[in-house]
Design a protein around this motif. Structure first.
Motif, PDB file in Angstrom:
ATOM      1  N   HIS A   1       8.899   5.864  -3.643  1.00 51.73           N
ATOM      2  CA  HIS A   1       9.894   5.940  -2.564  1.00 51.73           C
ATOM      3  C   HIS A   1       9.319   5.942  -1.144  1.00 51.73           C
ATOM      4  N   ASP A   2       8.089   6.452  -0.978  1.00 51.31           N
ATOM      5  CA  ASP A   2       7.484   6.510   0.364  1.00 51.31           C
ATOM      6  C   ASP A   2       6.207   5.668   0.442  1.00 51.31           C
TER       7      ASP A   2
ATOM      8  N   HIS B   1       3.354  15.331  -1.642  1.00 51.89           N
ATOM      9  CA  HIS B   1       4.823  15.280  -1.442  1.00 51.89           C
ATOM     10  C   HIS B   1       5.473  14.475  -2.575  1.00 51.89           C
TER      11      HIS B   1
ATOM     12  N   ASP C   1      14.013  14.643  -2.703  1.00 54.39           N
ATOM     13  CA  ASP C   1      13.234  14.372  -1.490  1.00 54.39           C
ATOM     14  C   ASP C   1      13.608  15.352  -0.388  1.00 54.39           C
TER      15      ASP C   1
HETATM   16 FE   LIG Z   1       9.786  11.362   0.681  1.00 57.75          FE
END
Ligand SMILES: [Fe+2]
Ligand SMILES: [Fe+2]
Length: 211
Positions: A51-52, A22, A119
């Motif tokens: 970001h994650d 992802h 995203d």
């Molecule tokens: Fe994400």
């Protein structure tokens, strides 16, 4: 800049919906949008990779707050890389503003808008189908359940109503294109939403035995 190999390690325990694949898709999409929209590529790349980084484990612990904990992680990682404060802040704003379900800190820079858009494009199209079904399987909820009148009207389930993949489509996915910022992402999203809509139409048709 953290390397791809370093970043891959950070996501070793992530679930299949928020894993490093992802992150790589978001990175590529964000780079594409950045080139067209004229954003700061280095900020975009660091923000996409980080970001994650927290709150993506299969147990779902810290998921609701993962934009804050990922920003904390990013601050430490980029400081270690010797990044100046103002550029670290620019990356942190992208990460803090990327959560769809938190409107308290909306993207205010082009880079944050691009990370948000990249995203969210990953919840639409063929990838979006794969992810929403995978998420339902992880959560132990069905791919499809007929939504109640209450859910259709308010977005809130009746007591005992399961939140199926189709509920998630109605509640969030079909509304995503309206929340995007850049014109490039909006036009990609419109195409990808058609794929998702077509999939659920066919799914419901087969589910209800309409041959
Ligand atoms: Fe994400
Ligand atoms: Fe996220």
């Amino acid at each position: 800049m953290p390397t791809i190999e370093e970043a891959r390690e950070w996501y070793a325990d992530a679930d299949i919906v928020h894993d490093f694949d992802h992150v790589l898709r978001v990175l590529r999409t964000a780079e594409y949008l950045s080139e067209i929209e004229g954003a700061d590529l280095e900020i975009i790349q660091a923000a996409a990779l980080l970001h994650d980084v927290e709150g993506a484990t299969p147990d779902g612990v810290n998921r609701h707050d993962h934009h804050h904990s990922s920003a904390d992680f990013a601050a430490v990682a980029l400081k270690k890389e010797g990044w100046p404060e103002d550029r670290i802040s620019a990356v942190l704003h992208c990460i803090l503003a990327h959560r769809y379900r938190d409107n308290s800190n909306p993207p205010s820079t082009l880079e944050a808008k691009i990370l948000f858009d990249a995203d969210k494009l990953d919840v639409l199209g063929a990838i979006g189908i794969a992810r929403v079904i995978a998420y339902a399987a992880l959560a132990g909820t069905p791919f499809y359940a007929k939504p109640s009148e209450k859910f259709l009207l308010t977005g809130e389930e009746e007591s005992g109503e399961v939140h199926s993949a189709y509920h998630e489509h109605l509640f969030k996915l079909r509304k995503v294109p309206d929340r995007l910022f850049t014109t490039t992402a909006k036009s990609l999203a419109a195409e990808r939403l058609k794929i998702l809509e077509g999939f659920f139409q066919q799914l419901i048709k087969e589910w209800e035995g309409n041959i």
